[in-house]
Design a protein around this motif. Structure first.
Motif, PDB file in Angstrom:
ATOM      1  N   VAL A 391       0.813  -1.394   0.042  1.00 27.83           N
ATOM      2  CA  VAL A 391      -0.025  -0.008   0.239  1.00 27.83           C
ATOM      3  C   VAL A 391       0.933   1.548  -0.104  1.00 27.83           C
ATOM      4  O   VAL A 391       1.403   1.252   0.718  1.00 27.83           O
ATOM      5  CB  VAL A 391      -0.848   0.410   1.369  1.00 27.83           C
ATOM      6  N   ALA A 392       0.439   2.275  -0.872  1.00 31.72           N
ATOM      7  CA  ALA A 392       1.545   3.293  -0.901  1.00 31.72           C
ATOM      8  C   ALA A 392       0.382   4.569  -1.801  1.00 31.72           C
ATOM      9  O   ALA A 392      -0.354   4.390  -2.531  1.00 31.72           O
ATOM     10  CB  ALA A 392       2.734   3.024  -2.588  1.00 31.72           C
ATOM     11  N   ASP A 393       1.297   5.301  -0.794  1.00 29.18           N
ATOM     12  CA  ASP A 393       0.621   7.110  -0.956  1.00 29.18           C
ATOM     13  C   ASP A 393       1.022   7.452  -2.286  1.00 29.18           C
ATOM     14  O   ASP A 393       2.304   7.483  -2.976  1.00 29.18           O
ATOM     15  CB  ASP A 393       1.008   7.827   0.478  1.00 29.18           C
ATOM     16  N   VAL A 394       0.370   8.049  -2.895  1.00 32.23           N
ATOM     17  CA  VAL A 394       0.920   8.556  -4.456  1.00 32.23           C
ATOM     18  C   VAL A 394       0.660  10.505  -4.101  1.00 32.23           C
ATOM     19  O   VAL A 394      -0.192  10.876  -3.230  1.00 32.23           O
ATOM     20  CB  VAL A 394      -0.575   8.284  -4.841  1.00 32.23           C
ATOM     21  N   SER A 404      -6.572  11.630  -1.904  1.00 31.23           N
ATOM     22  CA  SER A 404      -5.595  11.560  -1.595  1.00 31.23           C
ATOM     23  C   SER A 404      -6.034  10.214  -2.118  1.00 31.23           C
ATOM     24  O   SER A 404      -7.458   9.499  -2.063  1.00 31.23           O
ATOM     25  CB  SER A 404      -5.404  10.766   0.437  1.00 31.23           C
ATOM     26  N   LEU A 405      -4.630  10.117  -2.573  1.00 32.70           N
ATOM     27  CA  LEU A 405      -4.805   8.642  -3.474  1.00 32.70           C
ATOM     28  C   LEU A 405      -3.559   7.814  -2.794  1.00 32.70           C
ATOM     29  O   LEU A 405      -2.878   7.846  -2.451  1.00 32.70           O
ATOM     30  CB  LEU A 405      -4.357   8.745  -4.848  1.00 32.70           C
ATOM     31  N   VAL A 406      -4.202   6.961  -3.307  1.00 35.30           N
ATOM     32  CA  VAL A 406      -3.647   5.540  -2.278  1.00 35.30           C
ATOM     33  C   VAL A 406      -3.235   4.551  -3.938  1.00 35.30           C
ATOM     34  O   VAL A 406      -4.086   3.743  -4.547  1.00 35.30           O
ATOM     35  CB  VAL A 406      -4.060   4.997  -1.385  1.00 35.30           C
ATOM     36  N   ASP A 407      -2.259   3.667  -3.808  1.00 35.31           N
ATOM     37  CA  ASP A 407      -2.102   2.687  -4.660  1.00 35.31           C
ATOM     38  C   ASP A 407      -2.021   1.364  -4.268  1.00 35.31           C
ATOM     39  O   ASP A 407      -0.881   1.500  -3.161  1.00 35.31           O
ATOM     40  CB  ASP A 407      -0.606   3.448  -5.756  1.00 35.31           C
ATOM     41  N   PHE A 408      -2.902   0.046  -4.191  1.00 31.65           N
ATOM     42  CA  PHE A 408      -2.800  -0.938  -3.636  1.00 31.65           C
ATOM     43  C   PHE A 408      -2.486  -1.894  -4.894  1.00 31.65           C
ATOM     44  O   PHE A 408      -2.569  -1.975  -5.760  1.00 31.65           O
ATOM     45  CB  PHE A 408      -3.977  -0.986  -3.516  1.00 31.65           C
ATOM     46  N   THR A 409      -1.262  -2.497  -4.363  1.00 29.33           N
ATOM     47  CA  THR A 409      -0.449  -4.175  -5.020  1.00 29.33           C
ATOM     48  C   THR A 409      -0.845  -5.244  -4.890  1.00 29.33           C
ATOM     49  O   THR A 409      -1.260  -5.371  -3.836  1.00 29.33           O
ATOM     50  CB  THR A 409       0.678  -3.681  -5.233  1.00 29.33           C
ATOM     51  N   VAL A 410      -1.686  -5.631  -5.606  1.00 33.04           N
ATOM     52  CA  VAL A 410      -2.639  -7.225  -5.048  1.00 33.04           C
ATOM     53  C   VAL A 410      -2.572  -8.580  -6.111  1.00 33.04           C
ATOM     54  O   VAL A 410      -2.238  -7.759  -7.049  1.00 33.04           O
ATOM     55  CB  VAL A 410      -4.377  -7.076  -5.401  1.00 33.04           C
ATOM     56  N   ALA A 411      -1.134  -8.751  -5.153  1.00 34.83           N
ATOM     57  CA  ALA A 411      -0.905 -10.491  -5.645  1.00 34.83           C
ATOM     58  C   ALA A 411      -1.670 -11.585  -5.822  1.00 34.83           C
ATOM     59  O   ALA A 411      -2.900 -11.949  -5.062  1.00 34.83           O
ATOM     60  CB  ALA A 411       0.121 -10.937  -5.563  1.00 34.83           C
ATOM     61  N   CYS A 412      -2.994 -12.457  -6.889  1.00 35.45           N
ATOM     62  CA  CYS A 412      -3.458 -13.490  -6.649  1.00 35.45           C
ATOM     63  C   CYS A 412      -2.404 -14.435  -7.299  1.00 35.45           C
ATOM     64  O   CYS A 412      -1.400 -14.897  -7.969  1.00 35.45           O
ATOM     65  CB  CYS A 412      -4.229 -12.928  -8.350  1.00 35.45           C
ATOM     66  N   ASP A 443      -0.668  -9.466 -16.517  1.00 34.44           N
ATOM     67  CA  ASP A 443       0.582 -10.509 -16.877  1.00 34.44           C
ATOM     68  C   ASP A 443       0.511 -11.849 -16.004  1.00 34.44           C
ATOM     69  O   ASP A 443      -0.343 -11.667 -14.917  1.00 34.44           O
ATOM     70  CB  ASP A 443       2.147 -10.114 -16.452  1.00 34.44           C
ATOM     71  N   GLU A 444       1.598 -12.493 -16.154  1.00 36.82           N
ATOM     72  CA  GLU A 444       1.883 -14.375 -15.689  1.00 36.82           C
ATOM     73  C   GLU A 444       1.821 -14.016 -14.148  1.00 36.82           C
ATOM     74  O   GLU A 444       1.931 -15.150 -13.701  1.00 36.82           O
ATOM     75  CB  GLU A 444       2.531 -14.778 -17.045  1.00 36.82           C
ATOM     76  N   ALA A 445       2.721 -12.850 -14.015  1.00 37.12           N
ATOM     77  CA  ALA A 445       3.075 -12.806 -12.229  1.00 37.12           C
ATOM     78  C   ALA A 445       1.938 -12.779 -11.633  1.00 37.12           C
ATOM     79  O   ALA A 445       2.293 -12.938 -10.488  1.00 37.12           O
ATOM     80  CB  ALA A 445       4.297 -11.857 -12.397  1.00 37.12           C
ATOM     81  N   CYS A 446       0.745 -12.029 -11.865  1.00 36.30           N
ATOM     82  CA  CYS A 446      -0.771 -12.040 -11.387  1.00 36.30           C
ATOM     83  C   CYS A 446      -0.343 -11.010 -10.511  1.00 36.30           C
ATOM     84  O   CYS A 446      -0.883 -11.366  -9.338  1.00 36.30           O
ATOM     85  CB  CYS A 446      -1.359 -13.921 -10.887  1.00 36.30           C
ATOM     86  N   LEU A 447       0.290 -10.004 -10.442  1.00 38.72           N
ATOM     87  CA  LEU A 447      -0.036  -8.720  -9.743  1.00 38.72           C
ATOM     88  C   LEU A 447      -0.811  -7.662 -10.217  1.00 38.72           C
ATOM     89  O   LEU A 447      -0.860  -7.190 -11.665  1.00 38.72           O
ATOM     90  CB  LEU A 447       1.637  -7.958  -9.802  1.00 38.72           C
ATOM     91  N   VAL A 448      -1.645  -6.767 -10.139  1.00 36.35           N
ATOM     92  CA  VAL A 448      -3.019  -5.900 -10.301  1.00 36.35           C
ATOM     93  C   VAL A 448      -2.319  -5.052  -9.023  1.00 36.35           C
ATOM     94  O   VAL A 448      -1.594  -4.685  -7.796  1.00 36.35           O
ATOM     95  CB  VAL A 448      -4.080  -6.390  -9.522  1.00 36.35           C
ATOM     96  N   THR A 449      -2.198  -3.789  -9.848  1.00 34.46           N
ATOM     97  CA  THR A 449      -1.745  -2.370  -9.353  1.00 34.46           C
ATOM     98  C   THR A 449      -3.210  -1.400  -9.355  1.00 34.46           C
ATOM     99  O   THR A 449      -3.708  -0.986 -10.328  1.00 34.46           O
ATOM    100  CB  THR A 449      -0.249  -1.373  -9.796  1.00 34.46           C
ATOM    101  N   VAL A 450      -4.005  -1.608  -8.074  1.00 29.55           N
ATOM    102  CA  VAL A 450      -5.275  -0.534  -7.917  1.00 29.55           C
ATOM    103  C   VAL A 450      -4.707   0.659  -7.238  1.00 29.55           C
ATOM    104  O   VAL A 450      -4.488   0.748  -6.308  1.00 29.55           O
ATOM    105  CB  VAL A 450      -6.328  -1.663  -7.615  1.00 29.55           C
TER     106      VAL A 450
END
Length: 566
Positions: A391-394, A404-412, A443-450
């Motif tokens: 979880v990262a602030d933008v 306030s913007l926040v980036d969430f990196t989700v792994a599946c 992609d195949e790494a299955c990482l999603v940044t929201v």
């Protein structure tokens, strides 16, 4: 002699005419006739044969379509709704319930009278009367001698009404009919009866009910209804199947490598099997063997894709008396089968021998009943798990300083998701505030940044759902959004404005004092010099202001192309 035969025949025929003219219960309640042996075989406790006579004078009989049905009730027709808790396992009790549905704006009050509901409009007008039928007043004019010969407090077969406390509030007569037998009951707008199915023929049967209401010293029919019920020797079994991340629980398609929860529901509303020993024998169709358990819930995980046939056998053993010794078969080694049983939540594989129970040690026998369930399951790949790994602030956007913007990196883990939905709610995760769904290209790494925007500071619950055609995986987290700190552009600008304002006041005051000092010792110059001094002061203020407000330089011809921050 021949003449004498004719006379005797005529007398016999005349003697039979009253009997033939009298209606019987099966003539009134249904056209289906049951042979005598069927009535004896299906004898119901407390019920009577439909060969008995029906008192048509006290209880008139109207055929379907008779015009008198339209005037049998004030304000419209009454409907009778018949329900049962069918199917019933043979030996258990089955319950029937009849509920009367009155015309609009009518109901039964506490005294058994039919009244109009308050403030209810029928045919666009309020009824001027309170009562539809005031049977309390009718009872006050009635005598208690209505159960004797020729009385009217009797059922259609002439049996007197029961007289428990409050029986005068019961103004409806219900006649139940099934399997060539009938049962009469006095009641209000809703009645229930139960029958034991131990002697009933297996299969579907028909229950018919005719309802009469009080009409002076007689009764008139107001409704007829029938329904089908089923008596079976197999335990009615239902199985619910659920799985984490399964998108549609009703299509019998499930995910590989995730446990499926099987929950067996036995339809036993009369609690007939409460004292029985129940065993569940599972075959999942994936070559994992047979499992026997005494727990109605079970978890199973399929590790391969494909189609599998699920089979379940339920056995209930009810203690009961043994048959006479002459009918008992001689015991053989093969007649008593042994089986492995798990008395915990984890089943153990059993052999291929069918589950059987023999005589128990105290010489009581077991009555075994079985139930079966089959299903074809399709196992596919899906999204097995998702986790928020960062979880990262933008930095705040210039055009939206209040967000306030926040980036969430989700792994599946598992298949690649095709969509992502985000729900932002209060800290309890109960009250949703915002929901956004987007398609994603992962992609195949299955990482999603929201990236999500939050308005205002505080604590938020954020729910992420990643899905494909067959699965949905979700995860949640709490995120704290801090207020605007001193390092933010807005706070810096505010501080600059305050500091610049103080400095400007200081410069002005100093200039005024210097000006007064020079005014005392020097003569006044011409107006041109005065303008130059004023311009000089404006230049000093301008440079001072420029030091603190670099964005307000649009009047400077050398800085026309500089964009401002405010």
């Amino acid at each position: 002699m021949e003449c004498l035969y004719w006379v005797l025949g005529f007398l016999l025929l005349a003697a039979r005419l009253p009997l033939d003219a009298a209606k019987r219960f099966h003539d009134v309640l249904g056209n289906e006739r049951y042979p005598g042996y069927m009535r004896e075989h299906n004898q119901l406790h407390g019920w009577s044969s439909d060969e008995n006579n029906w008192d048509e004078k006290l209880y008139p009989v109207w055929k379907r379509g008779d015009a008198r049905w339209k005037s049998s009730w004030k304000g419209g027709r009454v409907q009778a709704v018949l329900t049962s808790n069918s199917p019933a396992l043979v030996g258990s009790d089955i319950t029937f319930a009849v509920n009367l549905v009155f015309p609009r704006c009518q109901k039964e009050d506490a005294n058994g009278n039919i009244v109009y509901e308050k403030n209810c409009r029928n045919d666009s007008s309020l009824s001027p009367d309170l009562y539809v039928y005031n049977w309390t007043a009718a009872w006050s004019e009635d005598s208690d001698q209505g159960t004797g010969p020729g009385g009217h407090h009797v059922f259609p077969d002439g049996k007197p009404f029961p007289r428990p406390h409050g029986w005068r509030k019961w103004n409806f007569v219900y006649v139940f009919h099934t399997l060539g037998q009938y049962f009469q009951k006095l009641g209000r707008c809703s009645v229930r009866i139960s029958i034991n199915t131990a002697n009933l023929t297996l299969g579907p049967q028909v229950m018919e009910v005719t309802v009469y209401r009080r009409y002076g010293r007689a009764y008139v029919p107001i409704a007829q209804v029938r329904d089908v019920y089923v008596v079976t020797d197999q335990i009615p079994v239902f199985v619910t199947m659920s799985q984490k991340n399964d998108r549609n629980v009703s299509d019998e398609t499930f995910l590989r490598d995730l446990p499926i929860i099987f929950d067996v529901l036995i339809h036993d509303p009369s609690h007939f099997l409460n004292e029985s020993s129940i065993y569940y024998k599972w075959n999942f169709g994936d070559n994992t063997g047979l499992f026997v358990s005494n727990n109605h819930t079970l978890n199973h995980t399929y590790v391969l894709n494909g189609t599998f046939d699920l089979n379940l056998t339920v056995q209930a053993s009810v203690p009961g008396p043994c048959p006479p010794p002459s009918t008992l078969p001689k015991p053989t080694p093969s007649s008593v089968a042994t089986f492995k049983t798990s008395y915990s939540n984890t089943p153990v594989p059993a052999g291929d021998s069918p589950v059987e129970l023999s005589k128990i040690p105290d010489e009581n026998c077991q009555i075994n009943r079985y139930g079966y369930f089959e299903a074809t399951l399709k196992i596919v790949e899906g999204i097995l798990e998702i986790n928020i790994i960062q979880v990262a602030d933008v930095p705040r956007p210039v055009l939206q300083p209040d967000s306030s913007l926040v980036d969430f990196t989700v792994a599946c883990k598992g298949t690649i998701p095709r969509e992502v939905c985000t729900i932002v709610s209060d800290p309890t995760c109960q009250l949703a505030q915002d929901m956004v769904c987007d398609s994603v290209d992962v992609d195949e790494a299955c990482l999603v940044t929201v990236r999500r925007a939050f308005k205002g500071s505080g604590m938020y619950c954020v729910n992420f759902t990643l899905g494909d055609d067959t699965s949905l995986a979700l995860t949640s987290t709490l995120v704290s959004i801090a207020g605007k700190d001193a390092a933010s552009p807005f706070r810096m600008v505010s501080a600059a404005l305050i500091s610049g304002g103080c400095l400007a006041i200081f410069v002005i005051v100093t200039a005024i004092l210097v000006y007064r000092k020079h005014k005392e010792y020097k003569p006044i110059k011409n107006s041109a010099e005065k303008v130059v001094r004023g311009k000089g002061l404006r230049v000093i203020l301008s440079h001072t202001k420029a030091a603190f407000f670099p964005g307000n330089q649009e009047k400077d011809s050398l800085l026309k192309d500089h964009s401002g921050l405010l």
